[in-house]
Motif scaffolding. Structure first.
Motif, mmCIF file in Angstrom:
data_model
loop_
_atom_site.group_PDB
_atom_site.id
_atom_site.type_symbol
_atom_site.label_atom_id
_atom_site.label_comp_id
_atom_site.label_asym_id
_atom_site.label_seq_id
_atom_site.Cartn_x
_atom_site.Cartn_y
_atom_site.Cartn_z
ATOM 1 N N ARG A 1 0.815 -1.197 0.000
ATOM 2 C CA ARG A 1 0.000 0.000 0.000
ATOM 3 C C ARG A 1 0.854 1.255 0.000
ATOM 4 N NH1 ARG A 1 -2.795 -1.793 4.185
ATOM 5 N NH2 ARG A 1 -2.332 -3.688 3.092
ATOM 6 N N ASP B 1 0.376 -4.078 6.938
ATOM 7 C CA ASP B 1 0.043 -4.780 5.701
ATOM 8 C C ASP B 1 -0.938 -5.896 6.061
ATOM 9 O OD1 ASP B 1 -0.069 -6.399 3.441
ATOM 10 O OD2 ASP B 1 2.015 -6.035 2.905
ATOM 11 N N ASP C 1 -2.617 -7.521 3.577
ATOM 12 C CA ASP C 1 -2.876 -8.173 2.296
ATOM 13 C C ASP C 1 -2.769 -9.693 2.403
ATOM 14 O OD1 ASP C 1 -3.167 -5.671 1.215
ATOM 15 O OD2 ASP C 1 -1.128 -5.591 0.408
ATOM 16 N N PHE D 1 -6.773 -3.055 1.018
ATOM 17 C CA PHE D 1 -6.648 -4.513 0.965
ATOM 18 C C PHE D 1 -6.444 -5.023 -0.463
ATOM 19 C CE2 PHE D 1 -8.460 -8.782 0.522
ATOM 20 C CZ PHE D 1 -7.712 -9.462 1.474
ATOM 21 N N GLN D 2 -5.470 -5.951 -0.582
ATOM 22 C CA GLN D 2 -5.274 -6.701 -1.815
ATOM 23 C C GLN D 2 -5.216 -8.174 -1.457
ATOM 24 O OE1 GLN D 2 -2.222 -5.134 -4.530
ATOM 25 N NE2 GLN D 2 -2.093 -3.319 -3.226
ATOM 26 N N ASP D 3 -5.782 -9.019 -2.305
ATOM 27 C CA ASP D 3 -5.892 -10.434 -1.971
ATOM 28 C C ASP D 3 -4.674 -11.252 -2.407
ATOM 29 O OD1 ASP D 3 -6.234 -10.506 -4.689
ATOM 30 O OD2 ASP D 3 -8.262 -11.355 -4.647
ATOM 31 N N THR E 1 -0.128 -11.546 -2.046
ATOM 32 C CA THR E 1 1.157 -11.112 -1.497
ATOM 33 C C THR E 1 2.237 -11.511 -2.499
ATOM 34 O OG1 THR E 1 1.240 -13.190 -0.228
ATOM 35 C CG2 THR E 1 0.534 -11.196 0.944
ATOM 36 N N ASP F 1 6.233 -9.873 1.601
ATOM 37 C CA ASP F 1 5.563 -9.050 0.607
ATOM 38 C C ASP F 1 6.508 -7.946 0.164
ATOM 39 O OD1 ASP F 1 3.514 -8.254 -1.063
ATOM 40 O OD2 ASP F 1 2.137 -7.651 0.532
#
Length: 227
Positions: A2, A84, A86, A101-103, A105, A160
């Protein structure tokens, strides 16, 4: 993965500076109890032999003040901690709780799935750039890190990658283990976090907390002996 802004960090200043009240299951993610102390590690990190070609920002819009430093067997930096969250969607890490949020890594578990930020202590390294390429320093997914805050150490893995010009980020579980507010929207620490990553190391499987803690303690002892 992010990019936080100074405006957000300032708005959440009180939350950033205060340690959170840990939830009932926090005992499962507390920092590793071992023979190496935070003070002993920090005593070896009082000076910086800069290996990065420039310096990093801690947030978007902040001045670039953080160098990556080299020591025998490790690299380190001193920064803030953004959270983080994610990877796998969980009760505390999902699109509702985390605006960024991201699904995925950058590195995955042994079964091919993204990491679980809520349960796995991991740190975020900047994406490769002319400033610094983590791989050139012998760091990869699963490399072991000792994250230090106050008198606590949390052993973690490199899990990540983040923005190429920003540094200072770790998973929900890492923050929780250090007594830092792990809320992905308002938590973190404004400063005072040291990230010590042991070069040439790797945990297998990457998601094993037990293996990370055991190898982390061993590498920390070796680091103190060799510096």
């Amino acid at each position: 993965m992010r990019t936080r802004t100074l405006t957000l960090a300032a708005a959440g200043g009180a939350a950033l500076l205060a340690a959170a009240t840990l939830p009932a299951d926090a005992a499962s993610v507390r920092a590793q109890d071992g023979t190496v102390t935070a003070a002993a590690l920090l005593a070896e990190l009082t000076s910086c032999s800069q290996i990065s070609k420039g310096r990093y920002r801690t947030d978007a819009g902040a001045p670039a003040t953080v160098p990556v430093c080299g020591k025998n067997g490790a690299v380190f930096w001193k920064a803030d901690m953004d959270i983080d969250c994610d990877g796998q969607a969980t009760a505390r890490c999902n699109r509702r709780t985390d605006p960024w949020f991201q699904d995925q890594t950058a590195f995955h578990q042994s079964d091919g799935r993204p990491l679980n930020s809520e349960k796995l202590p991991y740190v975020v390294v900047p994406a490769p750039s002319p400033v610094w390429n983590y791989a050139s320093s012998g760091i990869r997914g699963g490399s072991v890190a000792a994250v230090i805050y106050g008198d606590r150490i949390q052993y973690a893995v490199v899990g990540d990658t983040g923005p190429s010009k920003i540094i200072g980020e770790a998973s929900y579980a890492t923050a929780q283990g250090l007594g830092i507010d792990p809320d992905p929207a308002t938590g973190g620490a404004a400063s005072g976090v040291t990230y010590l990553v042991f070069t040439g190391s790797r945990v297998t499987p990457l998601e094993s907390r037990t293996a990370t803690a055991s190898l982390g303690e061993e590498l920390a002892e070796r680091f103190i002996r060799s510096n």
